[in-house]
Write an enzyme that holds these catalytic residues in place. Structure first.
Site: not given
Length: 580
Positions: A279-281
């Site tokens: 995801g956004s990590t």
């Protein structure tokens, strides 16, 4: 008289001749026959090496035990003693009799393994013919389920089966010795003849794990999973300058002192064997490629994220809000999927792929842990334009929590990547993968995420320490697409931001109660564990006297480092469909 004397003389001569034959001519034959009946080679048990944490606290120790064994033929000759034997070892008499009869041709069978020395001595004191004891060692894990996935366990013969017990089995096991002994007809040792092979005890092993931090991580992750009713969770903490693993926790877990009652799903080290879409990590990795390209700086050029919807090749890439124009730092702070995708579209595919690869995605970390997964990263030349955009916000690739933690540790150490290690002060491979100045800029960009308006504020705050990190909320992949109701909530961060010492990743799988956002579920776990870890390691504060509500304030007023109750919280937007 002459006849009698003659007969006696002949008899005496015959006895002398026979004695000469037995004691001189065929001495070796009969000696071997006697040895075969009374001389035995028996093993000398050795203790398995002790496993310590980095501070010398024992994590795995071996304790002496006794195993009861029998010569079936001798025991069956005294069948009337079998009920007494069965009662002493806690078994059924008929089962023991049947077991011995099926193995009556053997001279050695185990009846009960790894009894306490006192209990075994009670059995031996009965004096039942054919019943003997053998000294062994049994593994014991003082921390139980807290360190279960790191250490693994040993089998009944004290050989490592999983975890570091398996990885370092040759080092820990040692080599049993052997000696020759004389036994009487009852099987009791009456004399030690000689030592055939000297025993070599197992070597001790000192891990990089800090048991105190391990307990902190375990307790906080357990509390979060119970509150959110999540399926599972993992947390990995790395020492940034060395790459040493300070803690690794997985839930659900099991008790390595009673492995038989556990399930395979409980014994899996999810931080090493399970993969997730980050995801956004993963957005800081995209920014590393963007800064390396020379096309972008933390402040520009600005990226137009529009009204929160960006239709690209019939695919709707969405943000939670209409952020309009954002700088690259703003893209990180607001966790804009649109911003990350648009930046990625301007980058050379080869550069973006090489950057992902350099940060370890798609490769094993070479930690040496058994069963470690490599994750998945599609070869860059096969990326389609939409896949490239999607990968910019963390879909279409798989990583393990350890890989993600190592990527952030690399950013924190000025772009120097270390191979994660579970052994204290072990030599590990290191290589510079991005320029130190780019790494410093990335840390500053990540710090904006925990400041007002960021997706991790205020739940990732730590009193008196600056935090750099990134939230991630991803829909879980299912057959035929992505689930609309199952999520993976993650947070990855560095502390203290001014000079990172610790890197950590928290992944909570499928939280079903309350929020499912990484900033609300995983960030608080990070903050609480790091708060304790920084103090245990005596890391100096770098953010004294500041807290945020719309901006940094100087002074105490009794609220230094506290969490303002009305601080705004914004998290990254999970997308319902992440693939074409």
């Amino acid at each position: 008289m002459v006849v009698v004397v003659g007969v006696l003389s002949l008899a005496s001569l015959g006895l002398v001749a026979r004695a000469f034959d037995l004691q001189v001519v065929r001495k070796q034959f009969y000696q071997n026959q006697g040895d075969a009946r009374f001389l035995r080679e028996v093993p000398i048990a050795v203790s398995r090496g002790t496993i310590f944490d980095r501070n010398g606290e024992p994590l795995a120790v071996s304790t002496p035990v006794m195993s009861i064994w029998a010569n079936p033929a001798e025991v069956l000759e005294n069948e009337d003693r079998i009920p007494q034997l069965a009662k002493a070892i806690g078994a059924d008499a008929s089962d023991i009799k049947q077991y011995l009869m099926q193995r009556s041709e053997r001279e050695f069978v185990y009846l009960r393994r790894q009894m306490s020395p006192d209990a075994a001595q009670t059995v031996l004191s009965l004096g039942i013919p054919g019943i003997n004891g053998q000294r062994e060692f049994r593994r014991f894990y003082p921390s139980g389920e807290v360190t279960a996935h790191i250490l693994g366990f040993t089998n009944i013969d004290d050989h490592g089966q999983e975890g570091l017990e398996l990885a370092f089995d040759d080092w820990l096991a040692g080599k049993p010795g052997a000696k020759r002994v004389i036994r009487d007809r009852m099987g009791h040792v009456v004399e030690d003849v000689e030592q055939v092979r000297a025993p070599q005890p197992g070597k001790n092993l000192t891990l990089s794990i800090d048991r105190r931090i391990q307990f902190l991580a375990y307790n906080e992750l357990k509390n979060t999973l119970e509150q959110s009713q999540a399926d599972s969770g993992s947390m990995v903490i790395l020492d940034v300058p060395t790459g040493e693993v300070l803690a690794m926790v997985n839930l659900p877990t099991y008790n390595p002192n009673a492995v038989r009652g556990s399930k395979p799903d409980q014994r899996r080290n999810r931080a090493m064997t399970d993969v997730v879409e980050p995801g956004s990590t993963v957005k800081p990795i995209v920014m590393a490629a963007a800064l390396s390209s020379g096309k972008y700086t933390p402040t520009g050029p600005m990226v137009d994220t529009g009204n929160g919807h960006f239709y690209y090749m019939t695919h709707d890439i969405r943000d939670t809000h209409a952020y309009g124009l954002l700088s690259p730092t703003g893209v990180i702070q607001k966790s804009s999927n649109i911003g990350a995708a648009k930046i990625a579209m301007t980058l050379d595919t080869g550069l973006m792929y090489d950057t992902y690869r350099a940060f370890g995605f798609g490769n094993s970390t070479n930690s040496g842990f058994p069963g470690e997964a490599s994750g998945y990263l599609k070869v860059g030349r096969d990326w389609r334009p939409l896949e490239k955009a999607i990968m910019a916000y963390g879909y279409g690739l798989n990583v393990t929590p350890l890989q993600l933690a190592n990527a952030y540790a690399t950013i924190g150490d000025g772009g120097m990547m270390h191979s994660p290690s579970f052994v204290k002060s072990a030599e590990s491979e290191s290589k510079q993968i991005i320029a130190p100045e780019i790494a410093r800029k990335l840390v500053e960009m990540l710090e904006s995420t925990t400041q007002p308006g960021g997706t991790a504020a205020p739940y990732a705050w730590i009193a008196n320490y600056a935090v750099a990190g990134k939230t991630g909320t991803a829909h879980k992949a299912t057959a035929g697409g992505y689930s609309k109701n199952n999520y993976s909530a993650a947070f990855a961060g560095l502390v203290p931001a001014s000079n990172p010492r610790l890197a950590a990743v928290v992944v909570v799988d499928n939280p079903r109660k309350g929020s499912y956002y990484g900033g609300l579920v995983s960030a608080p776990v990070f903050a609480k564990v790091m708060d304790g870890a920084l103090r245990l390691l005596d890391v100096p504060p770098d953010n004294i006297g500041r807290w945020y509500v719309g901006g940094p304030l100087q002074g105490n007023n009794g609220l230094v480092g506290s969490k303002p109750p009305d601080a705004p919280v914004v998290d990254d937007a999970p997308v319902e469909e992440a693939t074409p």
